[in-house]
Design a protein around this motif. Structure first.
Motif, PDB file in Angstrom:
ATOM      1  N   ALA A  58       1.745  -0.280  -0.967  1.00  0.00           N
ATOM      2  CA  ALA A  58       2.228   0.750   0.037  1.00  0.00           C
ATOM      3  C   ALA A  58       1.711   0.142   1.364  1.00  0.00           C
ATOM      4  CB  ALA A  58       1.954   2.033  -0.122  1.00  0.00           C
ATOM      5  N   ALA A  59       0.460  -0.378   1.337  1.00  0.00           N
ATOM      6  CA  ALA A  59      -0.209  -1.116   2.627  1.00  0.00           C
ATOM      7  C   ALA A  59       0.666  -2.236   3.307  1.00  0.00           C
ATOM      8  CB  ALA A  59      -1.618  -1.241   2.390  1.00  0.00           C
ATOM      9  N   GLY A  60       1.203  -3.123   2.440  1.00  0.00           N
ATOM     10  CA  GLY A  60       1.727  -4.040   2.694  1.00  0.00           C
ATOM     11  C   GLY A  60       3.415  -3.914   3.040  1.00  0.00           C
ATOM     12  N   SER A  61       4.178  -2.753   2.643  1.00  0.00           N
ATOM     13  CA  SER A  61       5.410  -2.538   2.556  1.00  0.00           C
ATOM     14  C   SER A  61       6.021  -2.396   3.730  1.00  0.00           C
ATOM     15  CB  SER A  61       5.752  -1.501   1.385  1.00  0.00           C
ATOM     16  OG  SER A  61       7.101  -1.530   1.472  1.00  0.00           O
ATOM     17  N   PRO A  62       7.286  -3.044   4.127  1.00  0.00           N
ATOM     18  CA  PRO A  62       7.807  -2.720   5.165  1.00  0.00           C
ATOM     19  C   PRO A  62       9.040  -1.665   5.032  1.00  0.00           C
ATOM     20  CG  PRO A  62       8.598  -4.786   4.515  1.00  0.00           C
ATOM     21  CD  PRO A  62       7.743  -4.393   3.471  1.00  0.00           C
ATOM     22  N   GLU A  63       9.266  -1.286   3.819  1.00  0.00           N
ATOM     23  CA  GLU A  63      10.206  -0.379   3.063  1.00  0.00           C
ATOM     24  C   GLU A  63       9.894   0.757   2.554  1.00  0.00           C
ATOM     25  OE1 GLU A  63      12.276  -2.982   0.446  1.00  0.00           O
ATOM     26  OE2 GLU A  63      10.524  -3.710  -0.616  1.00  0.00           O
ATOM     27  N   PRO A  64      10.487   1.971   2.271  1.00  0.00           N
ATOM     28  CA  PRO A  64      10.081   2.928   1.732  1.00  0.00           C
ATOM     29  C   PRO A  64       9.399   2.956   0.393  1.00  0.00           C
ATOM     30  CG  PRO A  64      12.439   3.244   2.753  1.00  0.00           C
ATOM     31  CD  PRO A  64      11.847   1.555   2.806  1.00  0.00           C
ATOM     32  N   LEU A  65       8.403   3.370  -0.085  1.00  0.00           N
ATOM     33  CA  LEU A  65       7.897   3.407  -1.302  1.00  0.00           C
ATOM     34  C   LEU A  65       7.601   4.797  -1.775  1.00  0.00           C
ATOM     35  CD1 LEU A  65       5.329   0.456  -1.190  1.00  0.00           C
ATOM     36  CD2 LEU A  65       7.832   0.314  -1.870  1.00  0.00           C
ATOM     37  N   GLY A 108       5.393   8.650   9.911  1.00  0.00           N
ATOM     38  CA  GLY A 108       5.427   7.454  10.675  1.00  0.00           C
ATOM     39  C   GLY A 108       4.538   6.666  10.419  1.00  0.00           C
ATOM     40  N   GLY A 109       3.951   6.579   9.259  1.00  0.00           N
ATOM     41  CA  GLY A 109       2.833   5.474   8.913  1.00  0.00           C
ATOM     42  C   GLY A 109       3.397   4.524   8.029  1.00  0.00           C
ATOM     43  N   PRO A 110       2.738   3.438   7.376  1.00  0.00           N
ATOM     44  CA  PRO A 110       3.211   2.473   6.472  1.00  0.00           C
ATOM     45  C   PRO A 110       4.156   3.101   5.292  1.00  0.00           C
ATOM     46  CG  PRO A 110       0.781   3.013   6.121  1.00  0.00           C
ATOM     47  CD  PRO A 110       1.151   3.903   7.247  1.00  0.00           C
ATOM     48  N   ILE A 111       3.860   4.094   5.203  1.00  0.00           N
ATOM     49  CA  ILE A 111       4.806   4.589   3.879  1.00  0.00           C
ATOM     50  C   ILE A 111       5.581   5.610   4.500  1.00  0.00           C
ATOM     51  CG2 ILE A 111       4.683   5.604   1.473  1.00  0.00           C
ATOM     52  CD1 ILE A 111       2.117   5.014   1.406  1.00  0.00           C
ATOM     53  N   THR A 159     -14.671   6.095  -1.524  1.00  0.00           N
ATOM     54  CA  THR A 159     -13.847   5.153  -2.423  1.00  0.00           C
ATOM     55  C   THR A 159     -12.796   4.750  -1.776  1.00  0.00           C
ATOM     56  OG1 THR A 159     -15.263   5.690  -4.257  1.00  0.00           O
ATOM     57  CG2 THR A 159     -12.940   4.910  -4.695  1.00  0.00           C
ATOM     58  N   TYR A 160     -11.828   6.022  -1.272  1.00  0.00           N
ATOM     59  CA  TYR A 160     -10.478   5.798  -0.684  1.00  0.00           C
ATOM     60  C   TYR A 160     -10.657   4.958   0.676  1.00  0.00           C
ATOM     61  CZ  TYR A 160      -5.617   6.699   0.092  1.00  0.00           C
ATOM     62  OH  TYR A 160      -4.273   6.572   0.471  1.00  0.00           O
ATOM     63  N   ARG A 161     -11.330   5.184   1.418  1.00  0.00           N
ATOM     64  CA  ARG A 161     -11.466   4.590   2.645  1.00  0.00           C
ATOM     65  C   ARG A 161     -11.824   3.120   2.316  1.00  0.00           C
ATOM     66  NH1 ARG A 161      -9.914   5.217   8.078  1.00  0.00           N
ATOM     67  NH2 ARG A 161      -9.867   2.827   7.701  1.00  0.00           N
ATOM     68  N   GLN A 162     -12.713   2.519   1.313  1.00  0.00           N
ATOM     69  CA  GLN A 162     -12.867   1.485   1.119  1.00  0.00           C
ATOM     70  C   GLN A 162     -11.888   0.708   0.522  1.00  0.00           C
ATOM     71  OE1 GLN A 162     -16.371   1.868  -1.460  1.00  0.00           O
ATOM     72  NE2 GLN A 162     -17.850   1.952   0.250  1.00  0.00           N
ATOM     73  N   LEU A 163     -11.142   1.484  -0.451  1.00  0.00           N
ATOM     74  CA  LEU A 163      -9.636   0.709  -0.755  1.00  0.00           C
ATOM     75  C   LEU A 163      -8.767   0.458   0.413  1.00  0.00           C
ATOM     76  CD1 LEU A 163      -7.775   0.088  -3.064  1.00  0.00           C
ATOM     77  CD2 LEU A 163      -7.269   2.484  -3.150  1.00  0.00           C
ATOM     78  N   CYS A 164      -8.698   1.312   1.205  1.00  0.00           N
ATOM     79  CA  CYS A 164      -7.747   1.342   2.464  1.00  0.00           C
ATOM     80  C   CYS A 164      -8.272   0.071   3.242  1.00  0.00           C
ATOM     81  CB  CYS A 164      -7.483   2.507   2.965  1.00  0.00           C
ATOM     82  SG  CYS A 164      -6.522   3.716   2.092  1.00  0.00           S
ATOM     83  N   ASP A 165      -9.374  -0.034   3.349  1.00  0.00           N
ATOM     84  CA  ASP A 165      -9.884  -1.009   4.351  1.00  0.00           C
ATOM     85  C   ASP A 165      -9.808  -2.557   3.619  1.00  0.00           C
ATOM     86  OD1 ASP A 165     -11.108   0.654   6.071  1.00  0.00           O
ATOM     87  OD2 ASP A 165     -13.102   0.397   5.485  1.00  0.00           O
ATOM     88  N   LYS A 166      -9.763  -2.548   2.183  1.00  0.00           N
ATOM     89  CA  LYS A 166      -9.446  -3.685   1.567  1.00  0.00           C
ATOM     90  C   LYS A 166      -8.145  -4.299   1.600  1.00  0.00           C
ATOM     91  CE  LYS A 166     -13.317  -3.430  -1.648  1.00  0.00           C
ATOM     92  NZ  LYS A 166     -13.770  -3.252  -3.091  1.00  0.00           N
ATOM     93  N   VAL A 167      -7.217  -3.153   1.368  1.00  0.00           N
ATOM     94  CA  VAL A 167      -5.667  -3.439   1.596  1.00  0.00           C
ATOM     95  C   VAL A 167      -5.233  -3.539   2.949  1.00  0.00           C
ATOM     96  CG1 VAL A 167      -5.262  -2.646  -0.630  1.00  0.00           C
ATOM     97  CG2 VAL A 167      -4.759  -1.218   1.317  1.00  0.00           C
ATOM     98  N   GLU A 181      -2.873   2.078 -11.577  1.00  0.00           N
ATOM     99  CA  GLU A 181      -1.614   2.212 -11.304  1.00  0.00           C
ATOM    100  C   GLU A 181      -1.549   2.791  -9.598  1.00  0.00           C
ATOM    101  OE1 GLU A 181       1.983   0.127 -12.617  1.00  0.00           O
ATOM    102  OE2 GLU A 181      -0.335   0.306 -13.220  1.00  0.00           O
ATOM    103  N   ALA A 182      -2.366   3.740  -9.610  1.00  0.00           N
ATOM    104  CA  ALA A 182      -2.521   4.484  -8.174  1.00  0.00           C
ATOM    105  C   ALA A 182      -3.121   3.298  -7.213  1.00  0.00           C
ATOM    106  CB  ALA A 182      -3.306   5.577  -8.304  1.00  0.00           C
ATOM    107  N   VAL A 183      -3.871   2.552  -7.711  1.00  0.00           N
ATOM    108  CA  VAL A 183      -4.604   1.367  -6.724  1.00  0.00           C
ATOM    109  C   VAL A 183      -3.507   0.503  -6.271  1.00  0.00           C
ATOM    110  CG1 VAL A 183      -6.347  -0.258  -6.575  1.00  0.00           C
ATOM    111  CG2 VAL A 183      -7.019   1.806  -7.591  1.00  0.00           C
ATOM    112  N   LYS A 184      -2.793  -0.159  -7.354  1.00  0.00           N
ATOM    113  CA  LYS A 184      -1.718  -0.817  -7.243  1.00  0.00           C
ATOM    114  C   LYS A 184      -0.624  -0.286  -6.288  1.00  0.00           C
ATOM    115  CE  LYS A 184      -1.834  -2.492 -11.724  1.00  0.00           C
ATOM    116  NZ  LYS A 184      -1.019  -2.439 -13.144  1.00  0.00           N
ATOM    117  N   PHE A 185      -0.381   0.997  -6.267  1.00  0.00           N
ATOM    118  CA  PHE A 185       0.558   1.685  -5.425  1.00  0.00           C
ATOM    119  C   PHE A 185       0.159   1.506  -3.912  1.00  0.00           C
ATOM    120  CE2 PHE A 185       1.384   5.292  -2.961  1.00  0.00           C
ATOM    121  CZ  PHE A 185       2.813   5.220  -2.640  1.00  0.00           C
ATOM    122  N   VAL A 186      -1.434   1.905  -3.725  1.00  0.00           N
ATOM    123  CA  VAL A 186      -1.655   1.836  -2.636  1.00  0.00           C
ATOM    124  C   VAL A 186      -1.659   0.564  -1.790  1.00  0.00           C
ATOM    125  CG1 VAL A 186      -4.087   2.400  -1.122  1.00  0.00           C
ATOM    126  CG2 VAL A 186      -3.324   3.975  -2.894  1.00  0.00           C
ATOM    127  N   ALA A 187      -2.058  -0.511  -2.666  1.00  0.00           N
ATOM    128  CA  ALA A 187      -2.056  -1.856  -2.158  1.00  0.00           C
ATOM    129  C   ALA A 187      -0.738  -2.228  -1.828  1.00  0.00           C
ATOM    130  CB  ALA A 187      -2.771  -2.837  -3.043  1.00  0.00           C
TER     131      ALA A 187
END
Length: 151
Positions: free
Chosen positions: A46-53, A140-143, A72-80, A38-44
């Motif tokens: 959040a990465a594409g969200s224009p609204e507060p999450l 000020g980031g994507p989330i 692992t986290y860096r690779q996940l963020c690169d993928k999203v 569920e945390a992986v889904k959250f990161v994915a």
């Protein structure tokens, strides 16, 4: 529906699940795995969200564990497509955005995943005890997790 294994392979997932279990020995391996997924889904989402999450307190535990595995986290963020920053604050009911969890679950579905509803508990619901105890501020980031205090 999308599968989190496209974003987090089995060996990496196992390592993150082990971290959740080490920090929360009362959890089962199955529940710890669901929290990480569920945390992986959250990161994915959040990465594409224009609204507060916001992650739930339970999902936040998985996010914390992911972040500890920096490669692992860096690779996940690169993928999203973007680095999803974690900016914690002490929990404060006055700053809580009650619709944030619902919005987040909707974004997870929009990102192509199913939501594990049992893990999206309100902050005061302690039926799944985890070590995580923070809220998140807008850096000020994507989330944008909680509204900034006025004034």
């Amino acid at each position: 529906m999308r599968d989190v294994t496209a974003l987090l392979d089995r060996p990496a997932r196992t390592a993150v699940v082990d971290t959740v279990l080490r920090d929360n020995p009362e959890l089962t391996e199955d529940l710890a795995g669901r929290i990480v997924d569920e945390a992986v889904k959250f990161v994915a989402a959040a990465a594409g969200s224009p609204e507060p999450l916001a992650p739930s307190r339970v999902v936040d535990e998985g996010w914390h564990a992911l972040i500890l595995h920096t490669r692992t986290y860096r690779q996940l963020c690169d993928k999203v497509g973007t680095f999803v920053h974690h900016v914690p604050q002490a929990p404060d009911p006055e700053r809580r955005d009650p619709e944030a969890l619902t919005r987040t679950q909707e974004r997870i579905v929009k990102a192509g995943f199913t939501v594990d509803d049992a893990l999206w508990l309100a902050p005061y619901d302690q039926s799944i005890p985890v070590a995580a105890s923070c809220q998140h501020s807008d850096d000020g980031g994507p989330i944008v997790i909680i509204p900034k205090p006025k004034g």
